[in-house]
Design a protein around this motif. Structure first.
Motif, PDB file in Angstrom:
ATOM      1  N   TRP A  32      -4.754   3.320  10.885  1.00  0.00           N
ATOM      2  CA  TRP A  32      -4.697   2.241   9.894  1.00  0.00           C
ATOM      3  C   TRP A  32      -4.772   2.795   8.466  1.00  0.00           C
ATOM      4  O   TRP A  32      -4.097   2.297   7.562  1.00  0.00           O
ATOM      5  N   THR A  33      -5.588   3.851   8.259  1.00  0.00           N
ATOM      6  CA  THR A  33      -5.682   4.474   6.933  1.00  0.00           C
ATOM      7  C   THR A  33      -4.345   5.086   6.537  1.00  0.00           C
ATOM      8  O   THR A  33      -3.904   4.962   5.382  1.00  0.00           O
ATOM      9  N   GLU A  38       0.628   4.871   3.258  1.00  0.00           N
ATOM     10  CA  GLU A  38       2.093   4.806   3.189  1.00  0.00           C
ATOM     11  C   GLU A  38       2.537   3.555   2.430  1.00  0.00           C
ATOM     12  O   GLU A  38       3.450   3.600   1.592  1.00  0.00           O
ATOM     13  N   TRP A  39       1.887   2.450   2.710  1.00  0.00           N
ATOM     14  CA  TRP A  39       2.284   1.185   2.079  1.00  0.00           C
ATOM     15  C   TRP A  39       1.971   1.198   0.573  1.00  0.00           C
ATOM     16  O   TRP A  39       2.793   0.778  -0.238  1.00  0.00           O
ATOM     17  N   ASP A  40       0.758   1.704   0.209  1.00  0.00           N
ATOM     18  CA  ASP A  40       0.394   1.771  -1.218  1.00  0.00           C
ATOM     19  C   ASP A  40       1.342   2.688  -1.979  1.00  0.00           C
ATOM     20  O   ASP A  40       1.736   2.400  -3.114  1.00  0.00           O
ATOM     21  N   ASN A  46       7.970   1.850  -5.781  1.00  0.00           N
ATOM     22  CA  ASN A  46       8.951   0.803  -6.070  1.00  0.00           C
ATOM     23  C   ASN A  46       8.634   0.109  -7.395  1.00  0.00           C
ATOM     24  O   ASN A  46       9.537  -0.312  -8.124  1.00  0.00           O
ATOM     25  N   THR A  47       7.329  -0.037  -7.716  1.00  0.00           N
ATOM     26  CA  THR A  47       6.959  -0.646  -9.005  1.00  0.00           C
ATOM     27  C   THR A  47       7.439   0.228 -10.162  1.00  0.00           C
ATOM     28  O   THR A  47       8.018  -0.263 -11.146  1.00  0.00           O
ATOM     29  N   SER A 242       5.048  -7.751  -6.388  1.00  0.00           N
ATOM     30  CA  SER A 242       5.548  -7.241  -5.105  1.00  0.00           C
ATOM     31  C   SER A 242       5.078  -8.174  -3.995  1.00  0.00           C
ATOM     32  O   SER A 242       3.967  -8.710  -4.061  1.00  0.00           O
ATOM     33  N   PHE A 243       5.898  -8.334  -2.977  1.00  0.00           N
ATOM     34  CA  PHE A 243       5.516  -9.096  -1.790  1.00  0.00           C
ATOM     35  C   PHE A 243       6.481  -8.733  -0.657  1.00  0.00           C
ATOM     36  O   PHE A 243       7.548  -8.155  -0.885  1.00  0.00           O
TER      37      PHE A 243
END
Length: 757
Positions: A32-33, A38-40, A46-47, A242-243
């Motif tokens: 999960w970490t 990866e998501w952050d 992308n930001t 972001s979403f």
């Protein structure tokens, strides 16, 4: 206390369970970490990318807008329009932006007509009054820079994004529009360096939802709108952020990072597929998860293995004893003799069946040589089989054994080698009593032989098949009809062996055997033709079929009986022919003539034409009979019949009335002269002498003609009048025809061709 002891006796399982749970929690937290990292990382990347794209777009649009403002300023100056065209173009478009992807700048008047073109000194003929930017400035509803809807260029046909500003007269009134265009390839080139992975890309929208660019998806969606969709409503409401959402155009789930492009009515959007973002994490998760499951499974397996080993040690001895007891019980209750003999042919095991067969108990046989059991004579008979079995070859044979009561038993014996690697260490022996089976086989053979002899003696053809329609038996009569030998036909399809065809058109008929199998009921007799396989001879048969069922009613085959009716059919056809044709001349008799006359008169009434009835009699026939004999007289009648048939049409009917009298029916005549013409042909046919018994004999004829409907409306009336005319011809000198003229009138002679001419 028993429960407590049971708990501690299984402490290894509890320990393994706790260790496995700890491993699972540790690995789940690690996975999960990794996912969160990866998501952050993707969100931050992308930001940053969206901010960079926003600044690039603002710089490009600001630069282009300043260029348009310069062109609008010069276009609104009256002095500019007083200049020569080439100087005016240089002055007006001196401020226009020169960069890759930027199209020409146009100056439109108040009607939307193109009056200045940065790409050509002579403006091209075009009108843009229907464009949304022109209508917005003309109506006064918009000021400043107007970002139009992407459209195909009317000059070059490529997709462009129109950017426009209005220019005014000195008094401030609307003077026209300055419009420039950014090619959509400009945005594609800007986005081309980005590689966001499969199903990912960069989107540029107008603030009203119109799509300007979707890279790398091409221009197929340019100009479409996503206004009102859940994702775009969020773009409009929040401005940036972001979403995770699912696209309205292709239903792919993506991470959307979006920003409003400065003060421009544009929204830039970086859309990366969640599958692409998490693809690396999925691989890591599967690998780590698999490793964790392997560790958990190993821990649990070790714990279970220890517990299982302890449990097995406690129960193995009891199970072995029970298994031995069960095995002995089973073997002792089998109807066969079961034994085991080592390599030296000493007994190691025997069941209780040996008591019934040889009178020896298993305990008495243990350790003894097999010859003590069989005796010298039986041992010598079985020794070759025993030696082959000890060499590793399984044996199966039959033997007759006399039991202690003196009863002969038929047995089937099997010797199965017991291998220890490549070496035979003993043999398993099984003897099964087949006395009752032998008796039933003998009885069945006798019954089958009686049936075979019965079927051979039957005068009809008999064909038997199995449930699949494959031939199993042919009796000799069936072999004669079909041309198949029984051994050759066995296993062939019944439709191939017994090929029934229609006697009318030679078409294939449904197989009675196949119908009996499919319908599970008897099939009524059907008549057809069987063609001999080799000679091609055709036999008329009448066949019926019935299914063969077992005691449960299931169809196991079928039997067909074919009766050869070739001679009977030929006889029936011959009798039917004789009923309507003359035996001597094979001409239609009076019965068939009557039928054809009725049909011809009905047709004459419908078609309003004529028919003629001729009565003929041979002149001098009695003298031929008297002088040359009745056999020669018959030859004369046959030859005369052939000449008559040759002289008339195929549609006419020649009939022998009896003796030397003949009747000719001529249907479908147009005039009486047609009947007279046929009479002349008949007379001419008799001019040539007949060859009878080696002699040339001249015979004449006399004939009478009656016409329908002039001389009668029934065949009897026409026959009577034609007969009267014939006798008038005989009285008038013979070798002539007379045409009936009516009651009380003399018949009219039918003159030869020369006389009529």
């Amino acid at each position: 206390m028993p429960l407590l002891r049971q708990f501690f006796s299984h402490r290894l399982i509890w320990l393994a369970l706790l260790v496995s749970l700890g491993i699972g929690v540790l690995f789940a937290r690690s996975v999960w970490t990794i996912r969160k990292d990866e998501w952050d990382y993707a969100t931050q990347t992308n930001t940053n990318l969206a901010q960079t794209l926003e600044r690039s777009l603002i710089w490009a649009l600001d630069s282009y807008d300043r260029s348009l403002q310069g062109v609008a300023r010069e276009a609104g100056n009256p002095e500019t329009w007083a200049m020569p065209p080439d100087l005016r173009a240089r002055v007006v478009f001196d401020n226009s932006l020169r960069m890759e992807g930027v199209g020409n700048v146009f100056v439109l008047d108040t009607k939307g007509d193109l009056i200045l073109d940065s790409g050509s000194l002579e403006p091209r003929k075009a009108n843009f009054a229907d464009r949304d930017y022109f209508q917005a400035f003309e109506s006064g509803t918009h000021t400043g820079l107007f970002v139009g809807k992407p459209v195909p260029s009317r000059i070059r046909g490529i997709y462009i994004l129109p950017l426009s500003r209005a220019y005014q007269h000195p008094d401030g009134s609307f003077a026209g529009v300055v419009v420039g265009a950014l090619r959509l390839s400009f945005f594609n080139e800007m986005f081309r360096s980005l590689d966001l992975g499969p199903n990912s890309g960069v989107n540029l929208f107008r603030s009203d939802g119109v799509i300007i660019s979707r890279f790398p998806y091409g221009d197929a969606d340019v100009g479409k709108t996503i206004a009102g969709t859940h994702n775009f409503l969020r773009f409009q409401r929040e401005g940036s952020g972001s979403f995770v959402g699912r696209a309205a155009l292709d239903s792919v789930e993506r991470l959307y990072t979006y920003r409003k492009v400065g003060n421009y009515p544009l929204i830039v959007n970086v859309a990366q597929a969640t599958q692409t973002i998490l693809d690396k994490w999925y691989r890591s998760a599967w690998m780590l998860g698999g490793f964790a499951l392997l560790l958990i499974g190993g821990c649990m397996a070790l714990g279970l293995l220890f517990v299982r080993e302890l449990t097995l040690r406690q129960s193995v001895s009891g199970q072995l004893k029970q298994a031995e007891h069960d095995l002995r019980t089973i073997l002792n209750n089998l109807p066969s003799m079961i034994g085991y003999w080592d390599r030296q042919l000493h007994n190691r095991f025997a069941n209780h069946a040996y008591v019934e067969w040889f009178g020896q108990a298993p305990g008495e046989m243990r350790g003894r040589h097999i010859s003590h059991l069989l005796g010298p004579e039986l041992y010598e008979k079985n020794r070759p089989y025993l030696e082959q079995a000890l060499q590793g070859h399984a044996q199966l044979f039959e033997r007759t054994i006399t039991d202690p009561k003196g009863v002969a038993r038929f047995a089937i014996l099997s010797y199965i080698p017991d291998f220890d690697g490549d070496e035979v260490r003993g043999i398993f022996v099984q003897a099964t009593d087949i006395t009752e089976r032998k008796r039933m086989e003998d009885a069945l053979f006798d019954e089958k032989e009686r049936m075979r002899l019965t079927l051979r003696a039957i005068g009809d053809a008999v064909v038997c098949t199995d449930a699949q329609g494959q031939v199993t038996y042919l009796n000799p009569v069936a072999q004669r009809l079909t041309g198949w030998q029984a051994f050759d036909a066995a296993g062939h399809n019944a439709d191939e062996v017994v090929n029934l065809r229609s006697a009318d058109n030679d078409a294939l008929l449904d197989s009675p055997l196949r119908q009996a199998i499919q319908q599970a009921c008897a099939v009524d007799a059907v008549r057809g033709i069987v063609v001999h396989r080799s000679s091609g001879a055709r036999f008329q048969v009448e066949g019926s079929a019935s299914p063969i069922t077992d005691r449960h009613g299931a169809v196991t085959g079928a039997v067909a009986v074919l009766r050869d009716v070739t001679e009977a059919v030929a006889m029936a056809e011959r009798m039917a022919h004789l009923a309507q044709y003359d035996t001597l001349t094979d001409l239609p008799n009076r019965l068939l003539l009557q039928d054809r006359a009725e049909v011809a008169m009905a047709q004459a009434r419908r078609e309003a034409n004529l028919l003629a009835v001729m009565f003929l009699d041979l002149d001098g026939f009695k003298q031929v009979n008297d002088n040359l004999g009745h056999a020669v007289g018959d030859q004369l009648l046959v030859q005369f019949a052939r000449r008559l048939q040759a002289a008339v049409r195929a549609s006419d009917t020649v009939c022998r009335q009896g003796g030397d009298e003949f009747v000719v029916l001529l249907p479908g005549l147009d005039t009486p002269e047609a009947a007279c013409g046929v009479a002349r042909k008949i007379l001419a046919a008799c001019d040539t002498p007949f060859e009878l018994a080696g002699r040339r004999v001249q015979v004449g004829i006399s004939g009478g003609i009656a016409l329908f409907p002039q001389h009668g409306d029934t065949f009897d009336d026409l026959s009577r009048h034609a007969d009267d005319a014939m006798y008038a011809a005989k009285r008038g000198g013979r070798m002539r025809f007379m045409l009936y003229r009516g009651p009380g009138a003399d018949p009219e002679p039918v003159l030869p061709e020369s006389a009529t001419a």
